[in-house]
Scaffold this motif. Sequence first.
Motif, PDB file in Angstrom:
ATOM      1  N   SER A  48      -8.546  11.585 -19.630  1.00 11.66           N
ATOM      2  CA  SER A  48      -8.694  12.289 -20.915  1.00 11.66           C
ATOM      3  C   SER A  48      -9.927  13.195 -20.868  1.00 11.66           C
ATOM      4  O   SER A  48      -9.914  14.311 -21.404  1.00 11.66           O
ATOM      5  CB  SER A  48      -8.806  11.282 -22.063  1.00 11.66           C
ATOM      6  OG  SER A  48      -9.969  10.475 -21.914  1.00 11.66           O
ATOM      7  N   THR A  49     -10.979  12.724 -20.188  1.00 13.55           N
ATOM      8  CA  THR A  49     -12.163  13.566 -20.011  1.00 13.55           C
ATOM      9  C   THR A  49     -11.848  14.756 -19.122  1.00 13.55           C
ATOM     10  O   THR A  49     -12.299  15.882 -19.369  1.00 13.55           O
ATOM     11  CB  THR A  49     -13.316  12.744 -19.408  1.00 13.55           C
ATOM     12  OG1 THR A  49     -13.629  11.646 -20.275  1.00 13.55           O
ATOM     13  CG2 THR A  49     -14.556  13.595 -19.217  1.00 13.55           C
ATOM     14  N   ARG A  50     -11.079  14.487 -18.072  1.00 13.18           N
ATOM     15  CA  ARG A  50     -10.689  15.568 -17.164  1.00 13.18           C
ATOM     16  C   ARG A  50      -9.954  16.666 -17.926  1.00 13.18           C
ATOM     17  O   ARG A  50     -10.178  17.866 -17.695  1.00 13.18           O
ATOM     18  CB  ARG A  50      -9.798  15.015 -16.056  1.00 13.18           C
ATOM     19  CG  ARG A  50      -9.274  16.075 -15.083  1.00 13.18           C
ATOM     20  CD  ARG A  50      -8.264  15.461 -14.125  1.00 13.18           C
ATOM     21  NE  ARG A  50      -7.787  16.434 -13.137  1.00 13.18           N
ATOM     22  CZ  ARG A  50      -6.845  17.339 -13.374  1.00 13.18           C
ATOM     23  NH1 ARG A  50      -6.271  17.391 -14.571  1.00 13.18           N
ATOM     24  NH2 ARG A  50      -6.475  18.186 -12.421  1.00 13.18           N
ATOM     25  N   ALA A  51      -9.106  16.268 -18.849  1.00  9.13           N
ATOM     26  CA  ALA A  51      -8.331  17.250 -19.599  1.00  9.13           C
ATOM     27  C   ALA A  51      -9.213  18.096 -20.514  1.00  9.13           C
ATOM     28  O   ALA A  51      -8.874  19.242 -20.826  1.00  9.13           O
ATOM     29  CB  ALA A  51      -7.257  16.538 -20.419  1.00  9.13           C
ATOM     30  N   SER A  52     -10.338  17.519 -20.943  1.00  8.66           N
ATOM     31  CA  SER A  52     -11.211  18.241 -21.871  1.00  8.66           C
ATOM     32  C   SER A  52     -12.299  19.050 -21.167  1.00  8.66           C
ATOM     33  O   SER A  52     -13.041  19.785 -21.824  1.00  8.66           O
ATOM     34  CB  SER A  52     -11.866  17.247 -22.840  1.00  8.66           C
ATOM     35  OG  SER A  52     -12.725  16.351 -22.127  1.00  8.66           O
ATOM     36  N   LEU A  53     -12.390  18.904 -19.854  1.00  7.95           N
ATOM     37  CA  LEU A  53     -13.436  19.632 -19.131  1.00  7.95           C
ATOM     38  C   LEU A  53     -13.159  21.134 -19.130  1.00  7.95           C
ATOM     39  O   LEU A  53     -12.005  21.559 -19.008  1.00  7.95           O
ATOM     40  CB  LEU A  53     -13.524  19.135 -17.687  1.00  7.95           C
ATOM     41  CG  LEU A  53     -14.171  17.775 -17.448  1.00  7.95           C
ATOM     42  CD1 LEU A  53     -14.070  17.401 -15.962  1.00  7.95           C
ATOM     43  CD2 LEU A  53     -15.630  17.780 -17.892  1.00  7.95           C
ATOM     44  N   PRO A  54     -14.207  21.961 -19.246  1.00 15.04           N
ATOM     45  CA  PRO A  54     -14.014  23.409 -19.130  1.00 15.04           C
ATOM     46  C   PRO A  54     -13.559  23.774 -17.718  1.00 15.04           C
ATOM     47  O   PRO A  54     -13.671  22.965 -16.785  1.00 15.04           O
ATOM     48  CB  PRO A  54     -15.411  23.980 -19.421  1.00 15.04           C
ATOM     49  CG  PRO A  54     -16.172  22.871 -20.065  1.00 15.04           C
ATOM     50  CD  PRO A  54     -15.608  21.601 -19.513  1.00 15.04           C
ATOM     51  N   SER A  55     -13.095  24.971 -17.577  1.00 14.23           N
ATOM     52  CA  SER A  55     -12.705  25.435 -16.247  1.00 14.23           C
ATOM     53  C   SER A  55     -13.944  25.702 -15.405  1.00 14.23           C
ATOM     54  O   SER A  55     -15.063  25.779 -15.925  1.00 14.23           O
ATOM     55  CB  SER A  55     -11.889  26.722 -16.368  1.00 14.23           C
ATOM     56  OG  SER A  55     -12.713  27.781 -16.848  1.00 14.23           O
ATOM     57  N   LYS A 176     -10.916  17.026 -11.051  1.00 11.73           N
ATOM     58  CA  LYS A 176     -10.553  18.386 -11.452  1.00 11.73           C
ATOM     59  C   LYS A 176     -11.062  19.442 -10.478  1.00 11.73           C
ATOM     60  O   LYS A 176     -10.399  20.471 -10.286  1.00 11.73           O
ATOM     61  CB  LYS A 176     -11.099  18.676 -12.855  1.00 11.73           C
ATOM     62  CG  LYS A 176     -10.656  20.034 -13.404  1.00 11.73           C
ATOM     63  CD  LYS A 176     -10.884  20.138 -14.896  1.00 11.73           C
ATOM     64  CE  LYS A 176     -10.306  21.437 -15.451  1.00 11.73           C
ATOM     65  NZ  LYS A 176     -10.377  21.509 -16.917  1.00 11.73           N
TER      66      LYS A 176
END
Length: 742
Positions: A48-55, A176
């Motif tokens: 879930s953190t990975r999904a919220s990380l910026p590019s 990521k």
Amino acid sequence: MSSFSQQASHAWHSFLGLPWKRIFLWAIGVGAALALLGAVALLIAVYSTRASLPSFHELKSSPNGQMIRVRASDGSVLVSLGPSYGEWIEHDDIPEVMRDAMVAVEDRRYYSHPGVDPVALARIAKFAIDNRNTGRRLQGASTITQQVARTIFLSNKYDVGRKLREMVLALAMERKFSKDQILELYLNKVYFGGGAYGIDAASRRFFGHDATELSLAEAAVIAGLVKAPSRYSPTADAQAAVDRASTVLRLMVETGTITPAQAAATDPEEVELAPEPRQNSVRYFTDWALPQLEVLIDETEAPLEVWTTLDPAMQRAADAAIRDNAPTGVQGALVSLDRDGAVRAMVGGKDYVSSIYNRATQAERQPGSAFKLFVYLAALEAGYRPDDLVTDERIDINGWQPRNSSGRFSGEMSLRTAFAYSVNTVAAKLGAEVGFGTVADMARRFGVTTEINTQPAMVLGTSNVRLIDMTRAFAAVSQNGVAVTPYGITRVTANGETIYTHQVDRSRVLVAPYVAAQMIDLLQTAVNTGTGRAAQIGRPVAGKTGTTTANKDGWFLGFSSGLTTGVWMGRDDARAVPGLGGGTAPARAFAAFMRPAVAGRPVEEFATEVTLPEWQLEPEADAYYEGPDNGLFVDEYGNPIDSGAPLPEGDMPADPAEGEGRLDQDWMDRVLGRTPQDEVPAQQQPLPPQPQPQARQPSLTPPSDRAPPPAGGGPSAGIGDPRDRQREPARTPPPIPTIAQE
């Protein structure tokens, strides 16, 4: 019996073994279930953190902290403040030795762990057990990925919750981004000390070139900084930096990234450091100007370009003027304002590195006779004129009897003469007539922000003031009575857009133009023939000196060609400085600064032509020694001295107005060994002396006062209603003997 015992023993063991076995198995099962739940929770948290990380692109361009670049009036960079970031360097462009050095010293298993190093965690757990209850902080378990997570997303606050969030972020980042991307982020964002973030800023800061040119030795020095930037900085402790770099080289050998021969051939001591930027007096100016940004703009993230009023050439001249003229052990300060209030030069002390205390804007000191500017402004506004006659005589103001430092009273003189020679009794009379509160209000009107007392002795400059406030007041006089507000920032840009531009306010008129013109008339006289003669620069100058009790403070403030400059000198501990006076070192520093400062400006004549006082100085002016303006009638705190107290022995010559001690031409000839009176040109001949009471013989010590010589038997014209003075023409006094004094 034996069979019974065996059965009992078997029953007992069965009784003991069966429950504990079940408990043990139950505990294992519960533990496994909890571990599974924890793993699932961790997996959910990570992804879930990975999904919220910026590019990766967004992380590269994320705010790095606000940097402020301060520019002078000519556009040159004065100083860069705040975090400094160099060019972003792609992973493949970073020298391999730099990448290897950082991995070796910070995270040798970087390429094998998933973001969190289990080996390091086990080591730190053992450390925690071994050092429990000792208060020692746990450290050393953070991987490079964890450090990137902390740098970008978290604070440096140390607690268990932050550490757990850091681990989750590190695991998510590893899911990521690639190892190369994470290392690129790390090397371009981590702090290396000296305000430098990223290897390019560090390379430029310490070695003077960009990071793509780093050698093995330089890479080892930079890699060693991360653990403790302030401790291992080569500019702070060169030996500590060399020792740390040697440790980095040893670790690189252990990890196999370099050979022992390469390490042996690399000597960190041979690394050449970039020269340290000189922390000169420019920092006094930037320390004063930059805090004003808080009220001028609301931009807190974008890098700022701050354009200022400071003139680099004038600043260098100001530095030299204070450094070359301030006596040994004495501090000095200088402020120079252009006609619109722009600060062109500011020196807050002899050396910024040894003392950042800004004596130009922070120090509060007594101004001595420089404060008489406000006394005479109040008198001129009340109706007095420079040619009006006043009397230097003994006066009593509510029990306070001010005296001139010579101990003499010189009789009738013009207001111009009283100001030129800083006659104290006349200033006291003026203050009493217009009101001491009125004088205080005039000082506040002209920009004095410190507390001003209204005791009678205030006319002699016993209230503490700041140099920048006094300079501002003199600048307003030079601008014909229009208020001048000092400012240092002209405009501010962010991302190429102007977000602030200074607007000069010329709308506030403090006194009528004719009052300012008359004040300039008086100030010119003080420089041409009075206490400020050392401030002459070969073009029209108007100004005033100030010297305080026991020569603790020396001031000169004046203006010429649109530039107003104030100089103060004294000791920070307010101890006496023998020989220091406003007409000596401060006036010389003023002249030393103003000559080059106004050299490129056209000569400007004042609206009022200088008129010399009725008492002219002779070539023997060098015989005059300046004394304190307020030293004999107020104590060190500015309180009036009891008028009945005896004068110190030897501080004052005998009163020449009594008997044979009269200060006439004969006395001057005897004291100075000059041509007898019958050889003096007729135009210098004094009137025949009038009969006087007998008095003691005057001292042969050169006079140390500022009072003009005594008038020869003129009427004692006191200070009356200025309206009467406006109706009557000024009387021409009888010729007065010339005397060298200030």
